[in-house]
Scaffold this motif. Structure first.
Motif, PDB file in Angstrom:
ATOM      1  N   THR A  18       0.903  -1.271  -0.105  1.00  0.00           N
ATOM      2  CA  THR A  18       0.057   0.065  -0.007  1.00  0.00           C
ATOM      3  C   THR A  18       1.051   1.218   0.115  1.00  0.00           C
ATOM      4  N   LYS A  19       0.358   2.493  -0.093  1.00  0.00           N
ATOM      5  CA  LYS A  19       1.093   3.597  -0.055  1.00  0.00           C
ATOM      6  C   LYS A  19       1.535   3.702   1.204  1.00  0.00           C
ATOM      7  N   GLU A  20       1.255   3.362   2.247  1.00  0.00           N
ATOM      8  CA  GLU A  20       1.692   3.449   3.606  1.00  0.00           C
ATOM      9  C   GLU A  20       2.809   2.363   3.825  1.00  0.00           C
TER      10      GLU A  20
END
Length: 88
Positions: A18-20
């Motif tokens: 994910t982006k995180e």
């Protein structure tokens, strides 16, 4: 989205970039069954939430995997469908 699903004898691990960062969900297989010619894995995650993984019939090779759970807010059944790009 990059996602890896690994089936092992007692667990199914879903790792998603994910982006995180990386999100990892480990599902502990409670039972394996065949329902209407679909392979069905009844599982629990670490929070004891019930998750069902189904491999729909008639796929050669496997192209999709269905992921079912109940919404915590509405108790409705929710389905996610994962496309399979590669099987190792």
């Amino acid at each position: 989205m990059n996602r890896r699903i690994v089936f092992e004898p007692e667990t199914i691990t879903i790792a998603t970039d994910t982006k995180e960062g990386k999100e990892v969900e480990v599902l502990y297989i409670q039972e394996v069954d065949v329902v209407n010619e679909n392979m069905v894995f009844l599982c629990q995650n670490s929070s004891k939430r019930k998750i069902t993984i189904a491999i729909p019939q008639g796929q050669e090779p496997i192209e999709v995997i269905d992921y079912y759970y109940r919404s915590l807010k509405t108790n409705e059944k929710v389905q996610k469908r994962f496309l399979v790009d590669q099987i190792e």
